[in-house]
Design a protein around this motif. Structure first.
Motif, short mmCIF file in Angstrom:
data_model
loop_
_atom_site.label_atom_id
_atom_site.label_comp_id
_atom_site.label_asym_id
_atom_site.label_seq_id
_atom_site.Cartn_x
_atom_site.Cartn_y
_atom_site.Cartn_z
N ILE A 1 5.65 -1.71 -5.09
CA ILE A 1 5.09 -2.67 -6.05
C ILE A 1 6.10 -2.87 -7.16
O ILE A 1 6.55 -1.91 -7.78
N VAL A 2 6.45 -4.13 -7.39
CA VAL A 2 7.33 -4.44 -8.51
C VAL A 2 6.46 -4.67 -9.74
O VAL A 2 5.60 -5.56 -9.75
N VAL A 3 6.69 -3.87 -10.77
CA VAL A 3 5.86 -3.98 -11.98
C VAL A 3 6.51 -4.93 -12.97
O VAL A 3 5.86 -5.83 -13.49
N ASP A 4 7.75 -4.72 -13.26
CA ASP A 4 8.48 -5.62 -14.16
C ASP A 4 9.96 -5.55 -13.79
O ASP A 4 10.32 -5.04 -12.72
N ASP A 5 10.81 -6.00 -14.70
CA ASP A 5 12.24 -6.04 -14.38
C ASP A 5 12.82 -4.66 -14.11
O ASP A 5 13.85 -4.54 -13.42
N ASP A 6 12.21 -3.63 -14.68
CA ASP A 6 12.81 -2.29 -14.58
C ASP A 6 11.99 -1.31 -13.76
O ASP A 6 12.49 -0.24 -13.43
N THR A 7 10.76 -1.63 -13.48
CA THR A 7 9.86 -0.62 -12.96
C THR A 7 9.35 -0.99 -11.58
O THR A 7 9.00 -2.15 -11.32
N ILE A 8 9.34 0.00 -10.72
CA ILE A 8 8.69 -0.17 -9.42
C ILE A 8 7.73 1.00 -9.19
O ILE A 8 7.88 2.08 -9.80
N ILE A 9 6.77 0.78 -8.37
CA ILE A 9 5.90 1.84 -7.89
C ILE A 9 6.06 1.89 -6.38
O ILE A 9 5.86 0.86 -5.71
N VAL A 10 6.47 3.00 -5.88
CA VAL A 10 6.58 3.14 -4.43
C VAL A 10 5.44 4.03 -3.96
O VAL A 10 4.99 4.93 -4.66
N GLN A 11 4.97 3.76 -2.78
CA GLN A 11 3.82 4.50 -2.27
C GLN A 11 4.13 5.06 -0.89
O GLN A 11 4.72 4.36 -0.06
N THR A 12 3.73 6.25 -0.68
CA THR A 12 3.76 6.80 0.67
C THR A 12 2.32 6.98 1.12
O THR A 12 1.41 7.11 0.31
N VAL A 13 2.14 6.94 2.39
CA VAL A 13 0.79 7.07 2.92
C VAL A 13 0.76 8.20 3.93
O VAL A 13 1.67 8.38 4.73
N GLU A 14 -0.30 8.97 3.85
CA GLU A 14 -0.56 10.01 4.84
C GLU A 14 -1.91 9.72 5.46
O GLU A 14 -2.92 9.58 4.75
N ILE A 15 -1.92 9.57 6.75
CA ILE A 15 -3.17 9.23 7.43
C ILE A 15 -4.00 10.50 7.55
O ILE A 15 -3.59 11.49 8.18
N ILE A 16 -5.18 10.47 6.91
CA ILE A 16 -6.06 11.63 6.92
C ILE A 16 -6.93 11.62 8.16
O ILE A 16 -7.10 12.61 8.85
N ASP A 17 -7.53 10.46 8.43
CA ASP A 17 -8.45 10.38 9.56
C ASP A 17 -8.37 8.96 10.12
O ASP A 17 -8.87 8.02 9.49
N GLU A 18 -7.77 8.81 11.26
CA GLU A 18 -7.61 7.47 11.83
C GLU A 18 -8.93 6.83 12.18
O GLU A 18 -9.12 5.62 12.05
N ASP A 19 -9.91 7.67 12.63
CA ASP A 19 -11.20 7.13 13.03
C ASP A 19 -11.93 6.49 11.86
O ASP A 19 -12.58 5.46 11.99
N ASP A 20 -11.84 7.12 10.71
CA ASP A 20 -12.51 6.59 9.52
C ASP A 20 -11.61 5.69 8.70
O ASP A 20 -11.98 5.25 7.62
N ASP A 21 -10.42 5.44 9.27
CA ASP A 21 -9.45 4.63 8.54
C ASP A 21 -9.22 5.22 7.15
O ASP A 21 -9.12 4.52 6.15
#
Lengths: 398, 202
Positions: A184-204
């Motif tokens: 996610i680009v927040v502004d000219d200087d800042t980003i938010i990066v996200q990692t995802v860990e799948i906890i339960d595929e059945d429950d999405d």
């Protein structure tokens, strides 16, 4: 035979009189036909612009183009034929250092390269820069995201001087078991990066961990975990360290990096389980008590922090309005400007000979939201780009 | 020898043609025909009576430069007023896309005069002239205009009542604007349908 000819003549004269009285001739149809032009449909792969969007670079099928505009005209120039620089997907203009960064793919060694053009001299060949890890993306505010076997890197291109682009210790995030979900680009200087860990595929059921990078100061790395991913974010005021997040379930959070505890606070919880805020490319703005989120379809979600309420607006509510600029009390009301996705915009669907290249968003103290769009008539003749015109929308909440 | 063969072939040809297109008349006064036509429509030209610097700098624009090949369909009714002449009416629909992908359509309603010089019960060949009005439209623009047509038709009747054939001609729709602001736009649009025809006669 004579009577038939007489009848025929009378009939013709009657018809002629009828046509003569016609007042439905609203336009010169034949002139419109001979002046109609073949619609040129080009797809923007990536766009980067200076602060006031008077200079815009775009990646298109056949190359990188420069759009230079003033209030009355727009010129479009091919600056790099990408036949030798295939699969350019990202573009970033470092306006201060006169560098236009881009990536390209080399078929021979199956490697994605990072390169920049000197914006003062497009006759020079691009300069290729090496980097650590496997290339993932260039963010629109100038971070290179890459990954090696176990670690992600984020490198701020604005600070590049020479040599290899590589992240130092402390700028890495994630682990070998995580996958990068979004940046996610927040502004000219800042980003938010996200990692995802799948906890339960059945429950999405997934667990998202986000990291904040602020290139102005020693890069801050903060992380926490949410059930839904962040789809848009904005800093309350520049340098405040307080961010607002909207997650994919349309919940609103604040995250204060300076708080000693309870950094993450939920401000608005969406209690409609069926509602899922699924926007691929969002922009988010703060104006007083109002927080506005919208995507490239001009779908708008407006939060009122004081009232703990929000309003949903759809692009179908947009209507054409003349004199958009006059409805604003000052230019400071404009809280955002960004390129428009021409393939998924209702207005442009109805006006296929128009092409929008950027869009304004503004709010005022009454909670009204205005969306203005600069459009360009399409033509297969580049000279016609001088025929710039500006259309605008007014969007009003209930 | 070669010369004799040519003469023989010419004589046979003339005899054959004469038998096919016999000058005998088949139709009688009071006979009627209904014909359905459908096929591609080739834009012929647009001709402006005047030129302007802003909208059309030329008088003549070849049709295929400004419009794409479209389609035409119509229904004709003919009533024979003598053995070779008939009066009738044609109602049709023509469409062509312009270069901006806007559809131009023309709906003619025309009185027809048809002369059928060749008729033997199996083959018909006729020439028609039409005069009437047509409704022109493009995008949100509309104009009721005059209309005229000139066309030829050849038909083969495979039984007493039904025949199939081929028609083509030139259809003209003079776009005359009577509003003073639009008189510079006055001109003629012409298209040439090439249609298959199905005819019922009695």
């Amino acid at each position: 035979m004579k009577k038939y000819i007489t009848t025929f003549t009378i009939l013709f004269l009657t018809l002629f009189a009828f046509v003569s009285c016609d007042t439905d001739a609203t336009n010169g149809i034949l002139s419109e036909i001979v002046n109609s032009e073949t619609e040129e449909d080009f797809e923007l792969i990536a766009v980067s612009a200076n602060d006031n969007a008077s200079i815009i670079y775009s990646v298109e099928d056949d190359g990188i183009y420069l759009y230079q505009s003033d209030t009355t005209s727009l010129e479009r120039t091919l600056i790099l034929d990408t036949s030798d620089y295939l699969n350019v997907l990202y573009l970033y203009l470092d306006y201060t250092n006169n560098r236009l960064w881009f990536d390209y793919y080399d078929l021979i060694d199956s490697t994605t390269y990072l390169a920049y053009l000197n914006t003062n001299d497009f006759t020079q060949d691009p300069t290729t820069v090496s980097y650590n890890g496997t290339f993932i993306e260039i963010t629109s505010n100038g971070y290179v995201i890459a990954k090696d076997t176990s670690t992600y890197y984020a490198f701020d291109l604005d600070g590049y001087t020479s040599g290899t682009v590589s992240a130092s210790v402390g700028e890495t995030f994630g682990s070998s078991t995580d996958s990068l979900d979004d940046t996610i680009v927040v502004d000219d200087d800042t980003i938010i990066v996200q990692t995802v860990e799948i906890i339960d595929e059945d429950d999405d059921k997934n667990e998202f961990t986000f990291y904040i990078y602020d290139g102005k100061t020693p890069i801050y790395t903060g992380s926490t975990t949410l059930d839904y991913k962040v789809v848009a974010a904005v800093e309350e005021t520049a340098g405040s360290g307080k961010y607002f997040f909207v997650t994919s379930d349309a919940s609103l959070y604040s995250y204060d990096i300076n708080a000693l505890s309870d950094k993450l606070t939920q401000l608005f919880e969406n209690d409609d389980d069926d509602y899922y805020f699924n926007m691929e490319s969002q922009k988010m703005f703060v104006n007083g008590q109002y927080i506005v989120v919208f995507d490239e379809d001009l779908y708008v979600l407006c939060y009122d922090i004081d009232e703990s309420d929000y309003a949903e607006l759809d692009a179908d509510d947009l209507y054409l309005s003349e004199g958009f600029a006059n409805t604003l009390s000052s230019t400071s009301d404009i809280v955002g400007i960004f390129p428009v996705d021409n393939d998924s915009n209702n207005f442009l669907d109805d006006n296929p000979n128009k092409y929008a290249y950027y869009c304004y968003v503004a709010t005022n103290e009454n909670g009204y939201y205005f969306v203005g769009m600069d459009t360009q008539a399409l033509s297969d003749d580049d000279s016609d780009y001088s025929e710039s015109e500006s259309l605008s929308f007014t969007l009003v909440t209930e | 020898m070669k010369r004799k063969l040519i003469i023989l072939f010419a004589v046979i040809s003339l005899f054959t043609i004469n038998s096919v297109f016999a000058t005998d008349t088949f139709y009688q006064k009071g006979d009627q025909k209904v014909t359905f036509n459908v096929g591609p429509s080739i834009p012929a030209f647009i001709y402006f009576f005047t030129t302007t610097d802003s909208t059309h700098t030329e008088n003549f624009y070849p049709g295929l430069e400004v419009l794409d090949v479209g389609g035409y369909g119509s229904i004709n009714f003919d009533f024979f007023i003598s053995e070779k002449e008939s009066l009738g009416i044609e109602v049709g629909y023509d469409f062509n896309y312009d270069k901006g992908d806007e559809i131009y359509s023309n709906v003619p309603i025309a009185a027809l005069y048809t002369y059928t010089p060749i008729q033997n019960g199996i083959w018909d060949f006729s020439l028609s002239a039409g005069l009437g009005i047509s409704f022109n439209s493009r995008d949100d623009q509309t104009l009721l205009s005059l209309f005229s047509s000139f066309k030829a038709n050849g038909s083969y009747f495979f039984n007493e009542n039904w025949g199939i054939g081929l028609s083509s001609g030139l259809y003209l729709a003079p776009n005359i604007n009577y509003l003073s602001d639009l008189t510079d736009d006055n001109g003629i649009i012409a298209y040439a349908p090439v249609t298959l025809s199905l005819t019922f006669r009695n």
